[in-house]
Design an enzyme around this catalytic site. Structure first.
Site, PDB file in Angstrom:
ATOM      1  N   LYS A 151       0.874  -1.177   0.000  1.00  0.00           N
ATOM      2  CA  LYS A 151       0.000   0.000   0.000  1.00  0.00           C
ATOM      3  C   LYS A 151       0.904   1.218   0.000  1.00  0.00           C
ATOM      4  CE  LYS A 151      -4.254   1.597   0.099  1.00  0.00           C
ATOM      5  NZ  LYS A 151      -5.368   1.128  -0.737  1.00  0.00           N
ATOM      6  N   ARG A 183       2.208   3.627  -7.704  1.00  0.00           N
ATOM      7  CA  ARG A 183       1.956   2.181  -7.705  1.00  0.00           C
ATOM      8  C   ARG A 183       2.983   1.463  -8.577  1.00  0.00           C
ATOM      9  NH1 ARG A 183      -3.278   4.413  -8.066  1.00  0.00           N
ATOM     10  NH2 ARG A 183      -3.446   4.039 -10.313  1.00  0.00           N
ATOM     11  N   SER A 221      -1.363  -1.005  -4.263  1.00  0.00           N
ATOM     12  CA  SER A 221      -2.535  -0.130  -4.232  1.00  0.00           C
ATOM     13  C   SER A 221      -2.115   1.160  -3.557  1.00  0.00           C
ATOM     14  CB  SER A 221      -3.663  -0.808  -3.442  1.00  0.00           C
ATOM     15  OG  SER A 221      -4.756   0.069  -3.263  1.00  0.00           O
ATOM     16  N   LYS A 320     -11.529  -6.007 -12.045  1.00  0.00           N
ATOM     17  CA  LYS A 320     -11.524  -6.796 -10.812  1.00  0.00           C
ATOM     18  C   LYS A 320     -12.637  -7.831 -10.826  1.00  0.00           C
ATOM     19  CE  LYS A 320     -11.469  -3.429  -7.656  1.00  0.00           C
ATOM     20  NZ  LYS A 320     -11.371  -2.813  -6.310  1.00  0.00           N
ATOM     21  N   ALA A 342      -2.394  -2.358 -12.963  1.00  0.00           N
ATOM     22  CA  ALA A 342      -1.642  -2.835 -14.126  1.00  0.00           C
ATOM     23  C   ALA A 342      -0.231  -2.282 -14.172  1.00  0.00           C
ATOM     24  CB  ALA A 342      -2.388  -2.446 -15.408  1.00  0.00           C
ATOM     25  N   GLY A 346       2.735  -7.562 -13.324  1.00  0.00           N
ATOM     26  CA  GLY A 346       2.461  -8.602 -14.297  1.00  0.00           C
ATOM     27  C   GLY A 346       2.574  -8.065 -15.713  1.00  0.00           C
TER      28      GLY A 346
END
Length: 360
Positions: A151, A183, A221, A320, A342, A346
């Site tokens: 976070k 992020r 996040s 989600k 995103a 990944g």
């Protein structure tokens, strides 16, 4: 341990765990929650949890905030069900030569200045924190890390003004874009710590500019309640006490069910007809999925409209819901945490999966 919530302020299931002696609040080292509503509802949920822990531990709310990272993931869609997952570290004796079992490491970076959000400095601080959390958990090899939940700070107008008052500039004039880069920098910090991305590849231009650089085990996040990056490393250590095991999987695309099922089987859960066998479902302790459907405009060449239809402003929630449905379908359980991120989390369009299960 995962329990449901009936409303943002509902912490009754956690309180029952304490009252029934199933969990000692002093042993809770972190928690992650899927909350409904907007950022205000998310903040309300965090406040209620902090007040509960403050009462049980004899601490102030501020002391609870510092002691127990609460990674609150706002927004539910589809069949997503609000819930809270507690990470509990019960003191126990290691078993020399024993099998690999769940281990948790929890750390935070120092407080970042707003002008540091989304920069190589941010990346380096997170990499250091992830390594420290691994060491705390006793995880020697990155191969034994199943998931890193983070976070990080969100850019706000007030924080941008604070930077400007000191003659500093933020990474982007848009608060939304700067938060996205926060992020992304967190994810890249995880990637560097786990050896997925070389440190020398990290430049300012690479953050949000090189989608080929990413982690396959980190989920980030952002929140305006954070000044530092809170880090929870989930992995396995040989001889660790307990019976839980953490496993990971990667869905190369949104319908890659084989990639998702790999995480369940690696956690020791049996599948029948593609779903967790009924007798094994009570052993599922937690499941997390990081959704990437809204980072690309198609599935295997088939166009979707997440980024262009009337709900484009809520594309993260739609993504989600898609990822959650896949994992919940396999688990036959809707208490699955979904996060839409995103930014270097990944390969574009993929989903990252983590499953934690109790031993048989």
């Amino acid at each position: 341990m995962t329990v449901p919530m009936s409303a943002p302020e509902d912490v009754s299931a956690v309180a029952r765990l304490f009252a029934d002696g199933l969990v000692d609040p002093a042993h809770v080292v972190a928690l992650i929650a899927q909350t409904e509503g907007d950022g205000h509802a998310r903040g309300y949920a965090a406040t209620c949890l902090q007040l509960l822990f403050a009462e049980r531990l004899g601490l102030t709310r501020a002391q609870v905030f510092d002691r127990i990272p609460m990674l609150m993931i706002g927004g539910t869609a589809g069949l997503m069900s609000p819930h809270i997952t507690l990470f509990v570290n019960v003191p126990g004796m290691a078993v020399p030569g024993g099998p690999k079992r769940l281990a948790i490491g929890v750390t935070s970076t120092r407080a970042l200045l707003p002008e540091e959000y989304g920069t190589p400095v941010h990346v380096a601080l997170v990499a250091e924190a992830v390594r420290a959390a691994m060491a705390q958990a006793g995880i020697a090899s990155p191969d034994d890390v199943a998931c890193v939940e983070m976070k990080c700070p969100q850019m706000t107008a007030a924080r941008a003004q604070d930077a400007a008052s000191r003659g500093a500039a933020t990474v982007h004039p848009s608060a939304a874009a700067a938060s996205s880069m926060s992020r992304g920098a967190s994810a890249l910090g995880c990637a560097v710590a786990l050896g997925e991305v070389p440190a020398e590849a990290i430049t300012q231009a690479a953050i949000a500019g090189r989608p080929d650089l990413y982690t396959q085990r980190g989920s980030a996040s952002s929140g305006n309640e954070q000044m530092a990056v809170r880090v929870v490393v989930i992995g396995n250590v040989a001889g660790a006490p307990g019976t839980h095991v953490a496993a990971r999987g990667v869905m190369a695309h949104q319908l890659d069910l084989a990639g998702a099922r790999a995480a369940f089987t690696a956690a020791g859960l049996r599948l029948e007809d593609g779903v967790v066998a009924a007798e094994d479902r009570p052993r599922l302790a937690a499941a997390f999925v990081n959704a990437g459907a809204d980072s690309v405009g198609d599935w295997q060449g088939r166009r979707h409209t997440m980024l262009s239809d009337m709900l484009a402003g809520f594309s993260g929630h739609v993504a989600k819901a898609v990822a959650h449905a896949a994992i919940a379908g396999i688990a036959q359980e809707t208490l699955v945490l979904g996060n839409a991120g995103a930014e270097h989390q990944g390969a574009p369009g993929s989903n990252l999966v983590c499953v934690i299960a109790r031993g048989a």
